[in-house]
Enzyme design. Structure first.
Site, PDB file in Angstrom:
ATOM      1  N   CYS A 185       2.494  -6.747 -10.059  1.00  0.00           N
ATOM      2  CA  CYS A 185       1.845  -7.894 -10.757  1.00  0.00           C
ATOM      3  C   CYS A 185       2.826  -8.887 -11.331  1.00  0.00           C
ATOM      4  O   CYS A 185       2.595 -10.171 -11.025  1.00  0.00           O
ATOM      5  CB  CYS A 185       0.809  -7.465 -11.699  1.00  0.00           C
ATOM      6  SG  CYS A 185       1.632  -6.537 -13.063  1.00  0.00           S
ATOM      7  N   HIS A 193      -0.242  -5.442 -17.004  1.00  0.00           N
ATOM      8  CA  HIS A 193      -0.522  -5.994 -15.969  1.00  0.00           C
ATOM      9  C   HIS A 193      -0.786  -7.577 -16.117  1.00  0.00           C
ATOM     10  O   HIS A 193      -1.506  -7.968 -17.258  1.00  0.00           O
ATOM     11  CB  HIS A 193      -1.954  -5.428 -15.530  1.00  0.00           C
ATOM     12  CG  HIS A 193      -2.375  -5.824 -14.141  1.00  0.00           C
ATOM     13  ND1 HIS A 193      -1.720  -5.600 -12.917  1.00  0.00           N
ATOM     14  CD2 HIS A 193      -3.380  -6.577 -13.679  1.00  0.00           C
ATOM     15  CE1 HIS A 193      -2.391  -6.089 -11.959  1.00  0.00           C
ATOM     16  NE2 HIS A 193      -3.274  -6.765 -12.461  1.00  0.00           N
ATOM     17  N   HIS A 242      -3.790 -11.561  -8.466  1.00  0.00           N
ATOM     18  CA  HIS A 242      -2.728 -10.669  -9.041  1.00  0.00           C
ATOM     19  C   HIS A 242      -2.354  -9.659  -7.899  1.00  0.00           C
ATOM     20  O   HIS A 242      -3.162  -9.656  -6.879  1.00  0.00           O
ATOM     21  CB  HIS A 242      -3.377  -9.882 -10.288  1.00  0.00           C
ATOM     22  CG  HIS A 242      -4.432  -9.177  -9.769  1.00  0.00           C
ATOM     23  ND1 HIS A 242      -4.698  -7.859 -10.089  1.00  0.00           N
ATOM     24  CD2 HIS A 242      -5.744  -9.478  -9.373  1.00  0.00           C
ATOM     25  CE1 HIS A 242      -5.870  -7.287  -9.543  1.00  0.00           C
ATOM     26  NE2 HIS A 242      -6.594  -8.346  -9.407  1.00  0.00           N
TER      27      HIS A 242
END
Length: 161
Positions: free
Chosen positions: A64, A116, A132
């Site tokens: 990510c 993340h 992502h």
């Protein structure tokens, strides 16, 4: 008297030209910023379908933060490499103020720290979409309406003005 009048007319003319050029540069600046955001979103979404790879920063695989890092690097903007470090850059803003080009951060799987990140691609009244790299599906677009992301949302950062 004639010279004073000519001087005043010239002063007014140059002053008005100057303010016009400022207005133009502000509009150009907004346009450049919009172009930059669109370029970033296009660069990131060009990678949809690329597999997940821990530590990855290339078309052979992204994690990510690698996707975000590489995307911004393509516009000569250097961000930290890790998502929790990226979360320290820019200004934290409320989710309902988010806009295209902002970064969105999560604490997934009950993590104690941000782990993340995604790049916001679209904002509607009740939904934020972001690109992502997910561990299971690689580079995809997801939504804050999805329970997993709704429950793990942490913050939005504005990197670009």
């Amino acid at each position: 008297m004639k010279r004073v009048l000519i001087f005043l007319l010239l002063a007014v003319a140059f002053t008005s030209c100057k303010s016009t050029s400022n207005a133009v540069s502000k509009n150009e600046s907004k346009k450049e910023s919009r172009n930059l955001v669109n370029n970033l979103v296009e660069k990131a979404t060009d990678n949809i379908g690329v597999r997940y790879k821990a530590g990855g920063t290339t078309k052979s695989g992204f994690d990510c933060s690698g996707l975000v890092y590489t995307t911004f690097q393509s516009e000569n903007i250097t961000l930290p490499r890790a998502s929790y470090e990226q979360a320290k850059i820019g200004k934290v803003i409320p989710l309902n103020d988010a806009k295209k080009g902002d970064l969105i951060f999560f604490k997934t799987n009950k993590s104690r720290q941000i782990n993340h990140v995604g790049l916001i691609t679209e904002v509607n009244s009740d939904e934020v979409k972001f690109v992502h790299s997910s561990t299971s599906k690689g580079v995809i677009i997801s939504s804050t309406k999805e329970p997993y992301y709704k429950n793990s949302f942490e913050q939005v950062n504005r990197i670009l003005n």
